[in-house]
Scaffold this active site. Structure first.
Site: not given
Length: 94
Positions: A23-25
């Site tokens: 889960l990144h930006a």
């Protein structure tokens, strides 16, 4: 008098998702925008932590990585739709 029949009944719904990516930006932003569009109370559970997914920093703070399982839970009039939308975002994270 009884409660108005025009008021939708509050329901609960829950689903687990195995993340295809960290889960990144970008997926977190999509998740927060999607969560903000529902009237239900929505929670994400991961590794003993529970957060409100409308806050980007809270979701990033979960530290969920590819292959881990995140549980999406919602309670309210549109709980089923909220869980379906958020699990869709999580299941398609890249």
């Amino acid at each position: 008098m009884s409660a108005s029949s025009d008021t939708p009944a509050a329901t609960s719904h829950e689903a687990a998702v195995v993340l295809p990516a960290n889960l990144h930006a970008r997926p977190v932003g999509r998740l927060a925008r999607a969560a903000g569009g529902f009237d239900s109370t929505i929670e994400l559970d991961y590794n003993g932590k529970t957060i409100n997914p409308t806050g980007v920093l809270g979701v990033m703070g979960l530290g969920a990585t590819a292959g881990s399982t995140v549980t999406v839970r919602a309670t309210g009039p549109d709980a089923h739709d909220a869980v379906a939308a958020l699990t869709g975002v999580l299941a398609n994270a890249e």
